[in-house]
Structure formats: structure tokens, C-alpha cells
Motif scaffolding. Structure first.
Motif, PDB file in Angstrom:
ATOM      1  N   LEU A  31       0.511  -1.142  -0.407  1.00 59.47           N
ATOM      2  CA  LEU A  31       0.244  -0.478  -0.386  1.00 59.47           C
ATOM      3  C   LEU A  31       1.120   0.994  -0.072  1.00 59.47           C
ATOM      4  O   LEU A  31       0.312   2.458   0.155  1.00 59.47           O
ATOM      5  CB  LEU A  31      -1.044   0.403   0.924  1.00 59.47           C
ATOM      6  CG  LEU A  31      -2.053  -0.760   1.446  1.00 59.47           C
ATOM      7  CD1 LEU A  31      -2.802  -0.867   2.254  1.00 59.47           C
ATOM      8  CD2 LEU A  31      -3.220  -0.983  -0.178  1.00 59.47           C
ATOM      9  N   GLN A  33       1.809   4.120  -1.690  1.00 59.19           N
ATOM     10  CA  GLN A  33       2.215   5.071  -3.457  1.00 59.19           C
ATOM     11  C   GLN A  33       2.598   5.972  -3.751  1.00 59.19           C
ATOM     12  O   GLN A  33       3.717   6.693  -3.015  1.00 59.19           O
ATOM     13  CB  GLN A  33       0.601   5.783  -2.696  1.00 59.19           C
ATOM     14  CG  GLN A  33      -0.328   4.996  -2.373  1.00 59.19           C
ATOM     15  CD  GLN A  33      -1.858   6.065  -2.059  1.00 59.19           C
ATOM     16  OE1 GLN A  33      -2.110   6.835  -2.637  1.00 59.19           O
ATOM     17  NE2 GLN A  33      -2.553   5.621  -1.840  1.00 59.19           N
ATOM     18  N   ASN A  36       2.379   9.538  -9.060  1.00 61.28           N
ATOM     19  CA  ASN A  36       2.506   9.700 -10.275  1.00 61.28           C
ATOM     20  C   ASN A  36       1.785  11.146 -10.243  1.00 61.28           C
ATOM     21  O   ASN A  36       1.587  11.779 -10.893  1.00 61.28           O
ATOM     22  CB  ASN A  36       1.134   8.270 -10.453  1.00 61.28           C
ATOM     23  CG  ASN A  36       0.101   8.508  -9.515  1.00 61.28           C
ATOM     24  OD1 ASN A  36      -0.441  10.036  -9.734  1.00 61.28           O
ATOM     25  ND2 ASN A  36      -0.123   7.841  -9.135  1.00 61.28           N
ATOM     26  N   SER A  39      -0.983  12.649  -8.500  1.00 64.14           N
ATOM     27  CA  SER A  39       0.015  12.943  -7.398  1.00 64.14           C
ATOM     28  C   SER A  39       0.203  14.931  -7.334  1.00 64.14           C
ATOM     29  O   SER A  39       0.679  15.033  -8.239  1.00 64.14           O
ATOM     30  CB  SER A  39       0.889  12.263  -6.750  1.00 64.14           C
ATOM     31  OG  SER A  39       0.547  10.801  -7.013  1.00 64.14           O
ATOM     32  N   PRO A  44       7.527   8.667  -1.913  1.00 66.91           N
ATOM     33  CA  PRO A  44       6.300   7.783  -1.635  1.00 66.91           C
ATOM     34  C   PRO A  44       5.667   7.688  -0.416  1.00 66.91           C
ATOM     35  O   PRO A  44       6.397   7.984   0.681  1.00 66.91           O
ATOM     36  CB  PRO A  44       7.371   6.580  -1.673  1.00 66.91           C
ATOM     37  CG  PRO A  44       8.346   6.669  -2.428  1.00 66.91           C
ATOM     38  CD  PRO A  44       8.988   8.154  -2.241  1.00 66.91           C
ATOM     39  N   GLY A  47      -0.477   4.722   1.193  1.00 66.30           N
ATOM     40  CA  GLY A  47      -2.058   4.813   1.293  1.00 66.30           C
ATOM     41  C   GLY A  47      -2.795   3.603   1.563  1.00 66.30           C
ATOM     42  O   GLY A  47      -2.770   2.858   2.526  1.00 66.30           O
ATOM     43  N   ASP A  90      -6.214   0.004  -4.866  1.00 63.96           N
ATOM     44  CA  ASP A  90      -5.805   0.513  -3.698  1.00 63.96           C
ATOM     45  C   ASP A  90      -4.339   0.056  -4.460  1.00 63.96           C
ATOM     46  O   ASP A  90      -2.963  -0.281  -3.814  1.00 63.96           O
ATOM     47  CB  ASP A  90      -5.714   0.673  -2.252  1.00 63.96           C
ATOM     48  CG  ASP A  90      -6.178   1.623  -2.049  1.00 63.96           C
ATOM     49  OD1 ASP A  90      -6.506   2.383  -3.177  1.00 63.96           O
ATOM     50  OD2 ASP A  90      -7.778   1.771  -1.065  1.00 63.96           O
ATOM     51  N   ARG A  91      -4.108  -1.246  -4.009  1.00 60.15           N
ATOM     52  CA  ARG A  91      -3.198  -2.682  -4.047  1.00 60.15           C
ATOM     53  C   ARG A  91      -3.005  -2.982  -5.347  1.00 60.15           C
ATOM     54  O   ARG A  91      -1.646  -2.584  -6.034  1.00 60.15           O
ATOM     55  CB  ARG A  91      -3.199  -4.213  -3.257  1.00 60.15           C
ATOM     56  CG  ARG A  91      -4.263  -3.974  -1.584  1.00 60.15           C
ATOM     57  CD  ARG A  91      -4.068  -5.460  -0.873  1.00 60.15           C
ATOM     58  NE  ARG A  91      -2.537  -5.782  -0.739  1.00 60.15           N
ATOM     59  CZ  ARG A  91      -2.213  -6.816  -1.632  1.00 60.15           C
ATOM     60  NH1 ARG A  91      -3.612  -7.285  -2.205  1.00 60.15           N
ATOM     61  NH2 ARG A  91      -0.813  -7.453  -1.149  1.00 60.15           N
ATOM     62  N   GLY A 210      -6.940   6.774   0.660  1.00 61.09           N
ATOM     63  CA  GLY A 210      -6.542   5.429  -0.518  1.00 61.09           C
ATOM     64  C   GLY A 210      -8.113   5.201  -0.873  1.00 61.09           C
ATOM     65  O   GLY A 210      -8.606   6.413  -0.922  1.00 61.09           O
TER      66      GLY A 210
END
Length: 336
Positions: A31, A33, A36, A39, A44, A47, A90-91, A210
Motif C-alpha cells: 500500500l 503509493q 504519479n 499526485s 512514496p 496509502g 489500492d493494491r 486511498g
């Protein structure tokens, strides 16, 4: 009252504990994130923290069962199913079509179980099937809109708390008491669960909501709006005003992108709140601005809308549309 306060306390503590555990084990759960194209963060970050809201909110929903067993049970089961879809997404991102199909099917169940169609269709002066189609489209739009607006620290959580507590306060002011108390504590309990998550999501956030949290909150807010309108606690105009800050930003952004003939389903950072966060280099300032607009502008107008109806809504939205355009909602990013 005492039992309702206990439920709120349990919901908040459970949400905070679950969010903390998700943050601690985010890497193991898959999880984390990475930044991207959509974003507004640069490193990182864990989430899936909205799982805490779901668990705490489920406790509050169970407390509300006496208010309306069939609609509440349906809303609980459907929202948990949608949370599972969000957690999966989310995963490992799902195809957008599958997400929309799940949202539409689960929301349709809530609408049918709510018993709202029979009283609302004559009041609106439209056929039942047309009202059903409109409610399904509106619900799916709001769920996705709420998800899109969850892009900077603290924003979606604070908006949900405002809408929930604002709706509860307006319902109380309108005379919803006594046997309806369990339903009112439902709103307060979900707000408490969201506050438990916000303790770790407030700028600078150490964990994000998330899809598991944002789609669940959007879904439950829509369900609460539908039920409280059908119960006569609030009007649709009041709910439209309570959600006006998010509805305006997302809708103006979508409208401008459609006019440019852009691919509106592609990820982007073109909402007004995102443009302001880049301009001000601060998530906190933007989130506080939305809170100020909610409390100082929208809440009084929502109270007035209990008797005024659409004129209050028109007054609420007009300056927000202008502000969204001035902030850059839907405009291309500089240098793009």
C-alpha cells in the motif's frame, strides 16, 4: 446520549488504531503509493489508511440499525463491499469499467432498499424509473467526484467531517430528535471515525486515505443524503449546498476539460485545489481555505435553504464557480 458518545469514541479510537497499523505495515500490504501523474506529493507515502474510517464507520452504522433496519443494513453491506473493491484497487489497480460497474450495482441496491423512490417521485413530479436512473447517475458521479477530490493532505477527510456534522446540526435544528437519535449518532460516529484518520492525515500527512476510504466515504455520504431527505430531516438543496465546495471544483474542472475535448478519464492534476496547492506550495493552506468556505459560507446558506430552496443553492454556487475558474480549475498546467 451517553451511548452515542461512547460509540463515537469507539469509532474514533478504532479508526486511529487501524490507520496507524496500516501505516506501519503498508509495505507488507503493498500500500505504499509512489508519486504519479495525478499526485500532489513527491515522495512514496503509505496509502489505504481509509480502512480505519471504514472500520470505525461500520461501528457507527451498527448503532444506527434501529433507525431503519433494512436501509441501514443494505448501506452497511454495500459500503463494505465497495470498500473491498477500493482496497483491492489500492493494491493493484482495477479496470475503470469494473470499478464503475461495482459502484453502480451497489448504489442501486441502496437506492432500492431506501424506500425513497415512492415518496420522492411524486414530490419531484417525475416518473419513478426516471428518478431511479437519475439517482444512480448522481450517486456514481458523487462517489467518483469525492475520490478525485482526495488529492492533498486533509482535504477529503475534513470535507466529510463538515458534511456529516453540518447535516446532523441542521437535522437537529429542524426537529430530528427522540427516536431518530440513533440515525443522528450515525452521522456523528462516521465523523468521529474520519477524525481518527485525520490525526495521521492532517498536513503534512503520514498516510493517505486511498480508494478504500474515499470511495467508502463518498458512498456513505450519498446514502445518508438519500435517507435523510426521504425521512424529511433535510432537503436535497441542503445537501447540495453542504457538498458545494467539492461539487463545484470537480464539475468546473470536468466541464473545462470537456470543452477542450480532452480525455476526461485520464489522470490529471487540474482541479482548483491542486492548482492552489502548487501555487501556494502548501496543502495546509488549501485545506484550511476549503474549511473556511464550508463553515463561513456554505453552512449558513444550507440552514437558509431549509426554507428557501433553490435560491439559497444558487447563491451558494455562483461565487464558488467564479473562484474555481480564477484558481485554475480545468486549466492546463503551466509548461504543459
Amino acid at each position: 446520549m451517553a451511548s452515542g458518545l461512547v460509540v463515537c469514541l469507539i469509532a474514533g479510537l478504532l479508526s486511529f488504531a487501524a490507520t496507524w497499523l496500516v501505516r506501519r505495515h503498508a509495505s507488507r500490504l503493498g500500500l505504499v503509493q509512489a508519486p504519479n501523474v495525478r499526485s500532489s506529493h513527491s515522495v512514496p507515502t503509505p496509502g489505504g489508511g481509509g480502512l480505519g474510517i471504514v472500520l470505525g464507520g461500520a461501528v457507527a452504522t451498527l448503532y444506527a440499525l434501529p433507525a431503519a433496519p433494512v436501509p441501514v443494513v443494505t448501506a452497511l453491506v454495500a459500503s463494505l463491499a465497495l470498500a473491498a473493491v477500493g482496497f483491492w484497487d489500492d493494491r493493484a489497480p482495477l479496470h475503470p469499467g469494473l470499478r464503475l460497474l461495482a459502484q453502480a450495482a451497489l448504489w442501486l441496491l441502496v437506492v432500492l432498499a431506501s424506500g425513497a423512490l415512492a415518496p420522492l417521485a411524486p414530490a419531484a413530479g417525475i416518473p419513478v424509473l426516471l428518478l431511479l436512473a437519475g439517482l444512480v447517475l448522481a450517486g456514481v458521479y458523487w462517489i467518483n467526484l469525492f475520490n478525485f477530490m482526495d488529492g492533498i493532505d486533509g482535504l477529503a477527510g475534513s470535507q466529510a467531517v463538515f458534511m456529516l456534522l453540518g447535516a446532523a446540526a441542521l437535522a437537529l435544528a429542524g426537529g430530528a430528535t427522540g427516536g431518530e437519535a440513533a440515525g443522528l449518532w450515525w452521522l456523528a460516529g462516521i465523523a468521529a471515525a474520519t477524525l481518527g484518520f485525520l490525526l495521521l492525515n492532517w498536513p503534512p500527512a503520514t498516510i493517505f486515505m486511498g480508494d478504500v476510504g474515499s470511495t467508502w466515504l463518498g458512498f456513505v455520504l450519498a446514502a445518508l443524503a438519500l435517507l435523510t431527505v426521504s425521512w424529511g430531516w433535510l432537503s436535497a438543496w441542503q445537501w447540495l449546498i453542504l457538498g458545494a465546495a467539492f461539487l463545484t471544483d470537480a464539475s468546473v474542472t470536468l466541464g473545462r476539460r470537456l470543452l477542450r475535448r480532452e480525455r476526461v478519464f485520464e489522470a490529471h492534476r487540474r482541479h482548483a485545489y491542486q492548482a492552489l496547492a502548487r501555487r501556494w506550495r502548501s496543502h495546509r493552506r488549501v485545506t484550511l481555505l476549503f474549511i473556511a468556505i464550508d463553515v463561513a459560507w456554505l453552512l449558513p446558506l444550507a440552514a437558509w435553504a431549509g426554507g428557501a430552496g433553490w435560491p439559497a443553492a444558487a447563491l451558494a454556487y455562483a461565487p464558488l464557480v467564479a473562484l474555481a475558474l480564477l484558481a485554475g480549475a480545468g486549466a492546463p498546467e503551466p509548461g504543459s
